[in-house]
Scaffold this motif. Sequence first.
Motif, PDB file in Angstrom:
ATOM      1  N   ASN A 170       0.648  -1.226   0.033  1.00 39.67           N
ATOM      2  CA  ASN A 170       0.018  -0.023   0.021  1.00 39.67           C
ATOM      3  C   ASN A 170       0.868   1.436   0.020  1.00 39.67           C
ATOM      4  O   ASN A 170       2.102   1.254   0.191  1.00 39.67           O
ATOM      5  N   ASP A 171       0.257   2.526  -0.155  1.00 43.70           N
ATOM      6  CA  ASP A 171       0.928   3.832  -0.559  1.00 43.70           C
ATOM      7  C   ASP A 171       1.995   3.943   0.705  1.00 43.70           C
ATOM      8  O   ASP A 171       3.140   4.169   0.505  1.00 43.70           O
ATOM      9  N   SER A 172       1.539   3.685   2.077  1.00 46.31           N
ATOM     10  CA  SER A 172       2.376   4.458   3.305  1.00 46.31           C
ATOM     11  C   SER A 172       3.554   3.209   3.201  1.00 46.31           C
ATOM     12  O   SER A 172       4.587   3.513   3.477  1.00 46.31           O
ATOM     13  N   GLU A 173       3.351   1.955   3.012  1.00 47.90           N
ATOM     14  CA  GLU A 173       4.193   1.040   2.922  1.00 47.90           C
ATOM     15  C   GLU A 173       5.586   1.231   1.918  1.00 47.90           C
ATOM     16  O   GLU A 173       6.734   0.971   2.048  1.00 47.90           O
ATOM     17  N   ALA A 174       4.810   1.786   0.548  1.00 46.73           N
ATOM     18  CA  ALA A 174       5.846   2.166  -0.409  1.00 46.73           C
ATOM     19  C   ALA A 174       6.667   2.994   0.246  1.00 46.73           C
ATOM     20  O   ALA A 174       7.938   3.384  -0.186  1.00 46.73           O
ATOM     21  N   ARG A 175       6.073   4.298   0.554  1.00 45.24           N
ATOM     22  CA  ARG A 175       6.723   5.420   1.124  1.00 45.24           C
ATOM     23  C   ARG A 175       7.949   4.983   2.137  1.00 45.24           C
ATOM     24  O   ARG A 175       9.033   5.363   2.160  1.00 45.24           O
ATOM     25  N   GLN A 176       7.477   4.117   3.046  1.00 45.00           N
ATOM     26  CA  GLN A 176       8.248   3.620   4.034  1.00 45.00           C
ATOM     27  C   GLN A 176       9.388   2.794   3.657  1.00 45.00           C
ATOM     28  O   GLN A 176      10.561   2.915   3.888  1.00 45.00           O
ATOM     29  N   LEU A 177       9.003   1.800   2.413  1.00 42.69           N
ATOM     30  CA  LEU A 177      10.333   1.165   1.855  1.00 42.69           C
ATOM     31  C   LEU A 177      11.288   2.086   1.097  1.00 42.69           C
ATOM     32  O   LEU A 177      12.519   1.710   1.229  1.00 42.69           O
ATOM     33  N   THR A 178      10.770   3.265   0.598  1.00 46.89           N
ATOM     34  CA  THR A 178      11.634   3.930  -0.382  1.00 46.89           C
ATOM     35  C   THR A 178      12.110   5.104   0.287  1.00 46.89           C
ATOM     36  O   THR A 178      13.162   5.629  -0.483  1.00 46.89           O
ATOM     37  N   SER A 179      11.843   5.761   1.186  1.00 45.56           N
ATOM     38  CA  SER A 179      11.832   6.970   1.729  1.00 45.56           C
ATOM     39  C   SER A 179      11.509   8.222   0.614  1.00 45.56           C
ATOM     40  O   SER A 179      12.059   8.869   0.656  1.00 45.56           O
ATOM     41  N   GLU A 180      10.632   7.692  -0.172  1.00 48.69           N
ATOM     42  CA  GLU A 180      10.183   8.784  -1.263  1.00 48.69           C
ATOM     43  C   GLU A 180       8.814   9.204  -0.903  1.00 48.69           C
ATOM     44  O   GLU A 180       7.970   8.410  -0.439  1.00 48.69           O
ATOM     45  N   THR A 181       8.498  10.464  -1.028  1.00 49.38           N
ATOM     46  CA  THR A 181       7.077  10.561  -0.774  1.00 49.38           C
ATOM     47  C   THR A 181       6.206  10.649  -1.806  1.00 49.38           C
ATOM     48  O   THR A 181       4.992  10.345  -2.075  1.00 49.38           O
ATOM     49  N   SER A 182       6.793  10.817  -3.026  1.00 44.92           N
ATOM     50  CA  SER A 182       5.961  10.882  -4.341  1.00 44.92           C
ATOM     51  C   SER A 182       5.907   9.073  -4.781  1.00 44.92           C
ATOM     52  O   SER A 182       6.914   8.509  -4.791  1.00 44.92           O
ATOM     53  N   LEU A 183       4.734   8.549  -4.927  1.00 44.98           N
ATOM     54  CA  LEU A 183       4.311   7.338  -5.230  1.00 44.98           C
ATOM     55  C   LEU A 183       4.975   6.976  -6.475  1.00 44.98           C
ATOM     56  O   LEU A 183       5.435   5.838  -6.797  1.00 44.98           O
ATOM     57  N   VAL A 184       5.103   7.770  -7.611  1.00 45.74           N
ATOM     58  CA  VAL A 184       5.846   7.489  -8.834  1.00 45.74           C
ATOM     59  C   VAL A 184       7.240   7.374  -8.653  1.00 45.74           C
ATOM     60  O   VAL A 184       7.692   6.258  -9.116  1.00 45.74           O
ATOM     61  N   ARG A 185       7.747   7.982  -7.890  1.00 44.78           N
ATOM     62  CA  ARG A 185       9.242   7.773  -7.659  1.00 44.78           C
ATOM     63  C   ARG A 185       9.369   6.584  -6.694  1.00 44.78           C
ATOM     64  O   ARG A 185      10.276   5.681  -7.186  1.00 44.78           O
ATOM     65  N   ALA A 186       8.323   6.295  -5.868  1.00 41.07           N
ATOM     66  CA  ALA A 186       8.521   5.115  -4.918  1.00 41.07           C
ATOM     67  C   ALA A 186       8.389   3.784  -5.892  1.00 41.07           C
ATOM     68  O   ALA A 186       9.083   2.820  -5.753  1.00 41.07           O
ATOM     69  N   GLY A 187       7.484   3.762  -6.781  1.00 46.23           N
ATOM     70  CA  GLY A 187       7.314   2.844  -7.683  1.00 46.23           C
ATOM     71  C   GLY A 187       8.668   2.390  -8.484  1.00 46.23           C
ATOM     72  O   GLY A 187       8.891   1.297  -8.601  1.00 46.23           O
ATOM     73  N   ALA A 188       9.198   3.767  -8.911  1.00 46.55           N
ATOM     74  CA  ALA A 188      10.441   3.074  -9.857  1.00 46.55           C
ATOM     75  C   ALA A 188      11.586   2.635  -8.897  1.00 46.55           C
ATOM     76  O   ALA A 188      12.296   1.803  -9.389  1.00 46.55           O
ATOM     77  N   ARG A 189      11.709   3.324  -7.584  1.00 48.14           N
ATOM     78  CA  ARG A 189      12.592   2.873  -6.703  1.00 48.14           C
ATOM     79  C   ARG A 189      12.345   1.304  -6.484  1.00 48.14           C
ATOM     80  O   ARG A 189      13.430   0.561  -6.362  1.00 48.14           O
ATOM     81  N   ILE A 190      11.122   0.841  -6.097  1.00 52.06           N
ATOM     82  CA  ILE A 190      10.996  -0.696  -5.856  1.00 52.06           C
ATOM     83  C   ILE A 190      11.031  -1.443  -6.990  1.00 52.06           C
ATOM     84  O   ILE A 190      11.765  -2.510  -6.969  1.00 52.06           O
ATOM     85  N   ARG A 191      10.842  -0.994  -8.403  1.00 47.99           N
ATOM     86  CA  ARG A 191      11.181  -1.824  -9.437  1.00 47.99           C
ATOM     87  C   ARG A 191      12.829  -1.855  -9.556  1.00 47.99           C
ATOM     88  O   ARG A 191      13.159  -2.836  -9.760  1.00 47.99           O
ATOM     89  N   ALA A 192      13.462  -0.971  -9.222  1.00 51.75           N
ATOM     90  CA  ALA A 192      15.032  -1.206  -9.258  1.00 51.75           C
ATOM     91  C   ALA A 192      15.456  -2.221  -8.120  1.00 51.75           C
ATOM     92  O   ALA A 192      16.359  -2.642  -8.251  1.00 51.75           O
ATOM     93  N   MET A 193      14.467  -2.354  -7.279  1.00 50.20           N
ATOM     94  CA  MET A 193      14.976  -3.311  -6.229  1.00 50.20           C
ATOM     95  C   MET A 193      14.896  -4.973  -6.567  1.00 50.20           C
ATOM     96  O   MET A 193      15.068  -5.859  -5.890  1.00 50.20           O
ATOM     97  N   GLY A 194      14.010  -4.821  -7.795  1.00 51.59           N
ATOM     98  CA  GLY A 194      13.864  -6.215  -8.361  1.00 51.59           C
ATOM     99  C   GLY A 194      12.571  -6.530  -9.226  1.00 51.59           C
ATOM    100  O   GLY A 194      12.714  -7.070 -10.240  1.00 51.59           O
ATOM    101  N   PRO A 195      11.465  -6.294  -8.644  1.00 48.96           N
ATOM    102  CA  PRO A 195      10.303  -6.747  -9.441  1.00 48.96           C
ATOM    103  C   PRO A 195      10.065  -5.966 -10.655  1.00 48.96           C
ATOM    104  O   PRO A 195      10.334  -4.570 -10.763  1.00 48.96           O
ATOM    105  N   ARG A 196       9.641  -6.712 -11.704  1.00 43.98           N
ATOM    106  CA  ARG A 196       9.527  -5.955 -13.031  1.00 43.98           C
ATOM    107  C   ARG A 196       8.092  -4.978 -12.853  1.00 43.98           C
ATOM    108  O   ARG A 196       8.164  -4.143 -13.370  1.00 43.98           O
TER     109      ARG A 196
END
Length: 304
Positions: A170-196
């Motif tokens: 969820n959105d708060s978890e994505a922000r927590q995992l990446t330390s990004e406030t923008s969900l678009v940035r968070a999505g890109a950061r998580i993709r860089a961690m592995g998942p396509r």
Amino acid sequence: MSVLVVGSIALDTVKTPVEEHADLLGGSASYAAVGASFSCPVNMVGVVGDDFPEAHIDYFRQREIDLAGLQRVPGKTFRWSGEYMWDLNTRETRSVELNVFEHFTPTLPESYRATPYVLLANIGPNLQNHVLDQMERARFVIADTMDLWINIARDELLRLLGRVDLLILNDSEARQLTSETSLVRAGARIRAMGPRYVVIKKGEHGALLFGDDRFFSCGAYPLEDIHDPTGAGDTFAGGLAGYLAAQDTAEVSWEQLRRAVVQGSVLASFNVEAFSLERLRTLTTADIHERYEMFRLMSQFEVL
Ligand code: AMP
């Protein structure tokens, strides 16, 4: 094609501002497996204690869920209790009793090891990794997670991310995992961690799907009456995974993923209409198709 679902099976006590119910069927695997079972055969992995009502097992059987991977052991079933605030979006966990879950090791029956689609519903990432260690050649692996694991098992979660095709959070978890406030940035950061692919859920505001240089935004169905949001995320993940497994194509396409996100949103929107899995018990394929069409019409507009 079938999907393997692993996660928690629980007896939940849920309080909303208007109602409270105890000892309800819950758990991430229960919601996810039933959600997926509307589209494809499901192989379930989990653990329950000797206090787990036989009626719930019968319900899983009725949904034609394969229970060869369900462990029934002496002791009490995992229990969770939560309370929702007035907006039904904010939730506080009141208590967690791990019980038989404390010593649970998800061991796959031989017949499960080649299941092509895998949904690692919310449990510790060490257990999610252990399931993948036993799989032969999964075609598409989906994982869900929660704030707890980002806090206490981050390294194990990062190891998992290198092994999954799609992460749902969820959105708060994505922000927590990446330390990004923008969900678009968070999505890109998580993709860089592995998942396509990454899906970021925004509760009553829908979900965002991120892929290679593209994204898809799915709204949530505007419901007049929400009774119990518990398990919405798990039902979403189950609906999504079930849809993909039912397509049976060599590769999961972007278009399939978009439809799968809508299917997940449809299932989740039904689930919150009643406590526990009650609404899913009476749900029909016709209901699902009708609401899918509502989603389509709701997000369609003409050219300028
Ligand atoms: P959700 O509303 O999608 O967050 O899922 C709620 C379900 O997750 C409930 O039915 C709980 O039994 C289950 N649950 C709560 N905490 C945990 C946990 N730490 N591990 C696994 N499942 C959990």
